[in-house]
Scaffold this active site. Structure first.
Site, PDB file in Angstrom:
ATOM      1  CD  GLU A   5     -11.164   1.712  45.147  1.00  0.00           C
ATOM      2  OE1 GLU A   5     -10.614   0.693  44.715  1.00  0.00           O
ATOM      3  OE2 GLU A   5     -10.691   2.369  46.092  1.00  0.00           O
TER       4      GLU A   5
ATOM      5  CG  HIS B 109       2.683  23.879  25.970  1.00  0.00           C
ATOM      6  ND1 HIS B 109       2.908  24.803  24.970  1.00  0.00           N
ATOM      7  CD2 HIS B 109       2.566  24.574  27.124  1.00  0.00           C
ATOM      8  CE1 HIS B 109       2.962  26.014  25.516  1.00  0.00           C
ATOM      9  NE2 HIS B 109       2.753  25.904  26.815  1.00  0.00           N
TER      10      HIS B 109
ATOM     11  CE  LYS C 127      -8.186  -6.537  45.078  1.00  0.00           C
ATOM     12  NZ  LYS C 127      -8.563  -6.162  46.435  1.00  0.00           N
TER      13      LYS C 127
HETATM   14  O1  LIG Z   1      -4.910  -1.320  51.859  1.00  0.00           O
HETATM   15  P1  LIG Z   1      -5.195  -2.553  51.090  1.00  0.00           P
HETATM   16  O2  LIG Z   1      -6.106  -3.488  51.798  1.00  0.00           O
HETATM   17  O3  LIG Z   1      -3.912  -3.240  50.697  1.00  0.00           O
HETATM   18  O4  LIG Z   1      -5.957  -2.156  49.770  1.00  0.00           O
HETATM   19  C1  LIG Z   1      -5.371  -1.324  48.811  1.00  0.00           C
HETATM   20  C2  LIG Z   1      -6.398  -0.821  47.854  1.00  0.00           C
HETATM   21  O5  LIG Z   1      -7.045  -1.901  47.226  1.00  0.00           O
HETATM   22  C3  LIG Z   1      -8.428  -1.642  47.112  1.00  0.00           C
HETATM   23  O6  LIG Z   1      -9.082  -2.398  48.059  1.00  0.00           O
HETATM   24  C4  LIG Z   1      -8.936  -1.993  45.764  1.00  0.00           C
HETATM   25  O7  LIG Z   1      -8.507  -3.259  45.384  1.00  0.00           O
HETATM   26  C5  LIG Z   1      -8.552  -0.173  47.432  1.00  0.00           C
HETATM   27  O8  LIG Z   1      -9.817   0.173  47.819  1.00  0.00           O
HETATM   28  C6  LIG Z   1      -7.514  -0.015  48.464  1.00  0.00           C
HETATM   29  O9  LIG Z   1      -7.173   1.318  48.690  1.00  0.00           O
END
Ligand SMILES: O=P(O)(O)OC[C@H]1O[C@](O)(CO)[C@@H](O)[C@@H]1O
Length: 528
Positions: free
Chosen positions: A322, A351, A455
């Site tokens: 990321e 294995h 998203k």
């Molecule tokens: O803590 P949040 O805002 O729920 O985000 C969870 C995760 O989602 C992300 O933003 C990625 O969608 C990550 O960087 C982060 O760790």
């Protein structure tokens, strides 16, 4: 290279820190002195960038944020006294709160003590706590931790069913920096529903770890949850293990969080050195750059020879991928950067996929993690003079050798044992290596613009679903897929329409498919 030359190379490049009892060996990466010399100017810049970041520069320019995870283990480094005090106060609050929970001063309604923790979160709000629980959780913790880290209904059911008898003594930690992550919200809503179904007031069991003024924080306050802990703006999700995100569940499990922080601080001290050969994080970044030509051409395979470090590769997958997986560099050029990370544990993997590593496509470099202490206490002999731990050691050395003999490169980290101090140090080491590498390849390691696309696309699928159901409910006769898509104005997205009606039909919800679902153009759709 003959054995004597290799031994010399090993000694020349061996990094050892006596305070940490930590060794790093990059001798089995085939770079030469000319490469190191050529990289030196980039490292000089990377060290400067890192110093500026630690001093509070806006190191995440896209989000206009400081990047302050290093301050968490050394609050004196924080750029303002307010941040410094906030870190100190949060830590004290975590310790006091978790001690009160463990001793029953804070307890669930009508019960003496909490027995379990249910942690709901995803990505950086889950991976660190999961890794640390696996690495350091005691055999019989004062509170046993469970995780919901997805919006998979079956996964949620499994966790909640197993906890059903103990829900009335289960403390729920909802962790989300943004406070708006859908998977986490769904897990929270489903969990709350189960509490209410048992006549339990969810707010008496729930804690939030979240950013200031997030929706989650507002909800926790308005509903009077047990507590809220801050997730600071200047801490990114994937570097949040040493904030309340990781420290709170760890402290509740009886893990020594001061020692985790101490190990990280000590590693920070070592990796702050602006001297390549004396800085293990820089040596790691050098090795990564060499392996993949600074373009991620080789994957990073993480192979800890220790069961308790099983989740380290999954934790690093987010931290590295990321952070480094970026389309554009800091100057806006398209660069498609990143390093792919995977792994599990040795010798188990021997294995499984090590066959390919030894003989197949040479698209990777390995990072072995060796733990010197086999176990606490005596070992039985599985053969005269030989223990299970000797075998584990032998398999690691053997695999390293076999890979090298076939032109496969590797790095080896060695720690004295898996404990709170060394786990803190490992986390700090990789955080710094990722930061330095990002400077070497000129990218922003602290944003994640790519995850937003998925998203947004998911949100539009859900809108289509609502629309499809509405049209089918209003229709006087069954519709073909084509005519449904036309009425929705979504012919360009007919494949998605097909898949969403199939999903609803499979769950006996709202839509019935008549006809052969394998022949999409022939099916008829109606509302249930
Ligand atoms: O803590 P949040 O805002 O729920 O985000 C969870 C995760 O989602 C992300 O933003 C990625 O969608 C990550 O960087 C982060 O760790």
């Amino acid at each position: 290279m003959d054995a004597a030359a290799l031994w010399q190379r090993y000694q020349d490049w061996l990094f050892y820190d006596a305070g940490l009892g930590f060794y790093l060996d990059i001798s089995r990466m085939r770079f030469d002195e000319a490469f190191v010399e050529q990289m030196q100017p980039r490292f000089n810049k990377a060290f400067e960038d890192m110093a500026a970041l630690e001093a509070g520069a806006i190191a995440n320019p896209d989000e206009n944020r400081m990047v302050g995870h290093y301050w968490l283990r050394d609050p004196d480094l924080a750029p303002t006294s307010i941040i410094r005090q906030d870190i100190i106060d949060t830590l004290v609050y975590i310790e006091e709160f978790s001690s009160k929970v463990r001793t029953g001063v804070i307890h669930p309604p009508d019960r003496e003590k909490f027995t379990d923790i249910l942690s709901i979160g995803i990505g950086g709000s889950a991976l660190g706590p999961q890794f640390v629980a696996q690495a350091l959780g005691p055999d019989f913790p004062p509170l046993e931790v469970h995780f919901i880290d997805n919006t998979d209904p079956e996964g949620i059911d499994r966790t909640l069913s197993r906890l059903a008898e103990r829900l009335s003594t289960t403390l729920v930690i909802v962790t989300s920096k943004s406070g708006g992550t859908q998977e986490t919200r769904n897990g929270m809503i489903e969990t709350k529903y189960r509490y209410e179904a048992q006549g339990l007031d969810f707010s008496k069991y729930a804690i939030a770890v979240t950013g200031a003024s997030s929706n989650l924080e507002k909800m926790a306050h308005s509903q009077g949850w047990l507590a809220t802990f801050p997730m600071h703006d200047w801490v990114g999700g994937r570097t949040s293990e040493l904030s309340a995100v990781g420290l709170l569940p760890a402290a509740l499990q009886g893990i020594d969080i001061r020692s985790i922080l101490g190990g990280a601080k000590q590693m920070d001290g070592v990796t702050r050195t602006p001297e390549l050969s004396q800085n293990p994080a820089a040596l790691l970044a050098l090795a990564w750059y060499h392996a993949g030509n600074g373009k991620g051409e080789k994957d990073m395979v993480i192979l800890p020879y220790k069961d308790s470090l099983l989740l380290f590769s999954r934790y690093l997958q987010q931290l590295v991928m990321e952070s480094l997986g970026k389309e554009k560099d800091l100057d806006g050029n398209v660069v498609y950067q990143g390093i792919a990370v995977y792994g599990n544990k040795g010798s188990t993997d021997q294995h499984a996929y090590v066959q390919q590593l030894r003989e197949g496509v040479p698209s990777f470099f390995v990072t072995f993690i060796e733990v010197l202490e086999d176990r606490q206490g005596e070992s039985v002999q599985v053969e005269p003079g030989i223990t299970s731990g000797d075998y584990l050691f032998g398999f690691l050395q053997g695999t390293r050798q076999a890979l090298f003999d076939n032109g496969r490169e590797s790095i080896t980290l060695t720690i004295p044992q898996v404990n709170a101090h060394t786990v803190g140090a490992l986390i700090a080491l990789y955080e710094r290596a990722v930061g330095l590498y990002a400077s070497l390849v000129n990218i922003n390691a602290y944003h994640q613009p790519g995850v937003e696309a998925g998203k947004k696309a998911a949100a539009s699928v859900l809108e289509l679903q609502l629309q499809a159901v509405q049209i089918l409910q209003a229709a006087e006769e069954p519709l073909s897929l084509q005519s449904l898509a036309e009425k929705m104005g979504a012919t360009h997205d007919i494949e998605t329409v097909y898949k969403l009606v199939r999903h609803l039909h499979a769950n006996q919800r709202q839509v019935v498919i008549q006809g052969d679902p394998g022949l999409p153009s022939e099916i008829r759709l109606s509302a249930l």
